[in-house]
Motif scaffolding. Structure first.
Motif, short mmCIF file in Angstrom:
data_model
loop_
_atom_site.label_atom_id
_atom_site.label_comp_id
_atom_site.label_asym_id
_atom_site.label_seq_id
_atom_site.Cartn_x
_atom_site.Cartn_y
_atom_site.Cartn_z
N MET A 194 0.79 -1.14 0.15
CA MET A 194 -0.08 -0.07 -0.12
C MET A 194 0.92 1.28 0.12
N ASP A 195 2.06 1.23 0.73
CA ASP A 195 2.93 2.26 0.68
C ASP A 195 3.50 2.58 -0.64
N ALA A 196 3.84 1.41 -1.41
CA ALA A 196 4.47 1.54 -2.77
C ALA A 196 3.31 2.10 -3.65
N GLN A 197 2.13 1.62 -3.43
CA GLN A 197 1.00 2.03 -4.29
C GLN A 197 0.65 3.62 -4.43
N ILE A 198 0.77 4.03 -2.92
CA ILE A 198 0.47 5.55 -2.78
C ILE A 198 1.64 6.30 -3.33
N SER A 199 2.80 5.90 -3.17
CA SER A 199 4.14 6.72 -3.78
C SER A 199 3.87 6.53 -5.36
N LEU A 200 3.59 5.61 -5.88
CA LEU A 200 3.39 5.46 -7.46
C LEU A 200 2.39 6.36 -7.86
N LEU A 201 1.11 6.42 -7.28
CA LEU A 201 -0.14 7.33 -7.61
C LEU A 201 0.45 8.95 -7.46
N SER A 202 1.31 9.12 -6.59
CA SER A 202 1.60 10.40 -6.35
C SER A 202 2.60 11.07 -7.23
N GLN A 203 2.99 10.10 -8.20
CA GLN A 203 3.87 10.47 -9.26
C GLN A 203 2.96 10.54 -10.58
N VAL A 204 1.84 10.37 -10.69
CA VAL A 204 1.19 10.26 -11.94
C VAL A 204 0.70 11.86 -12.15
N LYS A 205 1.04 12.33 -13.46
CA LYS A 205 0.79 13.51 -13.81
C LYS A 205 -0.69 13.67 -14.37
N LEU A 206 -1.51 14.67 -13.98
CA LEU A 206 -3.00 14.65 -14.21
C LEU A 206 -2.94 15.34 -15.65
N THR A 207 -2.58 14.33 -16.86
CA THR A 207 -2.81 15.02 -18.05
C THR A 207 -3.24 13.57 -18.87
N ASP A 208 -4.01 14.03 -20.15
CA ASP A 208 -4.20 12.82 -20.98
C ASP A 208 -5.10 11.81 -19.76
N PHE A 209 -6.48 12.31 -19.85
CA PHE A 209 -7.41 11.43 -18.73
C PHE A 209 -7.28 10.06 -19.27
N ALA A 267 -15.52 -1.39 -5.72
CA ALA A 267 -14.89 -2.33 -6.31
C ALA A 267 -14.60 -1.79 -7.99
N SER A 268 -15.24 -0.63 -8.29
CA SER A 268 -15.11 -0.30 -9.78
C SER A 268 -13.57 0.28 -10.04
N PRO A 269 -13.03 -0.43 -10.87
CA PRO A 269 -11.52 0.06 -11.57
C PRO A 269 -11.50 1.62 -11.54
N ALA A 270 -12.44 2.31 -12.01
CA ALA A 270 -12.26 3.49 -12.20
C ALA A 270 -11.67 4.38 -11.15
N LEU A 271 -12.36 3.72 -9.88
CA LEU A 271 -11.66 4.64 -8.62
C LEU A 271 -10.26 4.64 -8.26
N SER A 272 -9.77 3.38 -8.70
CA SER A 272 -8.26 3.25 -8.59
C SER A 272 -7.59 4.24 -9.50
N VAL A 273 -8.13 4.01 -10.85
CA VAL A 273 -7.45 4.79 -11.81
C VAL A 273 -7.37 6.30 -11.66
N TYR A 274 -8.49 6.85 -11.00
CA TYR A 274 -8.68 8.21 -10.80
C TYR A 274 -8.28 8.37 -9.33
N LYS A 334 -10.72 9.20 -3.51
CA LYS A 334 -10.54 8.76 -1.92
C LYS A 334 -11.81 9.22 -1.40
N LYS A 335 -12.86 9.99 -1.98
CA LYS A 335 -14.13 10.25 -1.23
C LYS A 335 -14.98 10.79 -2.11
N LEU A 336 -16.49 10.73 -1.59
CA LEU A 336 -17.38 10.89 -2.52
C LEU A 336 -18.21 11.80 -1.94
N PRO A 337 -18.76 12.84 -2.58
CA PRO A 337 -18.56 13.13 -4.10
C PRO A 337 -17.23 13.73 -4.36
N SER A 338 -16.86 13.57 -5.73
CA SER A 338 -15.41 13.79 -6.21
C SER A 338 -15.48 14.31 -7.51
N ASN A 339 -14.60 15.13 -7.94
CA ASN A 339 -14.64 15.22 -9.44
C ASN A 339 -13.25 15.89 -10.18
#
Length: 378
Positions: free
Chosen positions: A230-245, A334-341, A344-349
């Motif tokens: 989980m630590d590694a996943q959080i670290s990886l997600l923090s490096q993802v650029k918010l471009t090209d959705f 369990a929707s994969p879209a939550l992980s991809v984007y 962490k909370k609802l609602p979110s945009n």
């Protein structure tokens, strides 16, 4: 309920300790026609029956187990097709009784960890039964809108209450194996304990607690491994650029698949919410004003419902008269879209410009209006 974690412990449990001893399990079951009691040990991907006995004429039974590890591990008493989970260590003498409905009425005495597990498990199972009852009632054809609203609110309140009690139990008993069991229980439609990445704090807290009380437990290295992942996943997600959705392709309420990319060239608000939670209604009301204001200028809302009940979701769309694109894969958390984007909370945009760049996250109110106006003009 999820037993995958415990099922992975077969080999580790056998190696966890050279110390072992006998365990005695006695009890009484009355109020059912069933006359056999089974004992399962959770050591492989399935529960293995290691003993069985017939109740006597008074409903009494007694079992003995040899070579039980010195740290608590998971077993199930099975009676009348119902499972009573026990956490057993060498030397325990446990008494299990039930009158009538097994899961609603059973009691456990003689072992601290099993008594704690009973305290959690009975409340949790009772809550799940109530949730299932509400879902079955919701599908009745003769329900009016007011009754559906009442059931939706009741379901939401019940869900939150069960989740709140589960998290409290984990924190209050963080140094007990019963807390490890509670970590891996999931309500219908849930993929996470609470909210994805933020679950790390609970896993870490329990791992640290178990390290103090049961340093030889076979559950400890697996907890540590999960915390590391989980630590590694959080670290990886923090490096993802918010471009090209990233792409999303989900069905609308009529079953027609709609791709997020089909809106390319427009200013898009990708909005995640849950009809069952009921906490996005006010946000939807505000979004309707923004939608009417900018839709004809090239603005669109692609709204993803994080729900498991199509009836609840469709009813919310119709009741609130939502005019935009509404989709859901009905997989809930369990929707994969939550992980991809990384939701962490609802609602979110997320706000996406005409070139496909994510230019804003969790913008609301006047700031959302101003930001949309800025990108609509470009």
């Amino acid at each position: 309920m999820n037993r995958v974690f415990f099922a992975a412990l077969g080999m580790l449990a056998a190696l966890s300790s050279c110390q072992s001893s006998k365990v005695k399990i006695t009890g009484r079951f009355v109020g059912s026609q069933a006359d056999m009691v089974y004992l399962e040990q959770v050591t492989t991907l399935e529960q293995n029956v290691i003993d069985s006995i017939r109740l006597n004429e008074d409903g009494d039974f007694a079992m003995k187990i040899d070579n039980v590890p010195a740290t608590p591990s998971l077993y199930n008493i099975v009676y009348d097709s119902e499972r009573i989970p026990l956490l057993i260590k060498g030397g325990d003498h446990i008494t299990v009784n039930s009158v009538g409905s097994v899961l609603r009425n059973y009691t456990v005495e003689g072992a601290l960890e099993s008594e704690l597990l009973q305290k959690f498990h009975k409340r949790y199972v009772e809550g799940v039964m109530q949730m299932n009852d509400i879902v079955s009632r919701f599908t009745a054809a003769d329900l009016d809108d007011a009754e559906r609203d009442t059931l939706t609110r009741r379901y939401t309140e019940l869900y939150r209450g069960i989740k709140r009690d589960q998290l409290r139990f984990i924190v209050e008993n963080k140094d007990k194996i019963a807390a490890v069991y509670a970590l891996y229980q999931r309500l219908p439609g849930d993929a996470y304990l609470f909210n994805g990445d933020s679950d790390l704090i609970y896993y870490r807290t329990v791992a640290e607690g178990i390290e103090q009380t049961y340093p030889e437990s076979p559950y400890l290295p697996i907890l540590r491994s999960q915390v590391s992942r989980m630590d590694a996943q959080i670290s990886l997600l923090s490096q993802v650029k918010l471009t090209d959705f990233p792409e999303i392709n989900m069905p609308d309420m009529y079953g027609n698949d709609i791709k997020l990319s089909s809106l390319e060239g427009k200013v898009i608000l990708l909005h995640f919410w849950s009809a069952a939670l009921g906490n996005g209604n006010a946000v939807n009301a505000d979004l309707k004003h923004i939608y009417e204001k900018y839709h004809d200028l090239g603005f669109e809302i692609y709204q993803v419902a994080v729900d498991t009940s199509k009836a609840v979701w469709v009813n919310a769309i119709q009741e609130q008269q939502l005019p935009w694109i509404s989709v859901s894969d009905l997989r809930g958390n369990a929707s994969p879209a939550l992980s991809v984007y990384n939701v962490k909370k609802l609602p979110s945009n997320y706000l996406i410009d005409r070139e496909g760049n994510i230019v804003g996250k969790d913008i609301v109110g006047e700031q959302l209006d101003e930001t949309i106006r800025q990108y609509i003009r470009q």
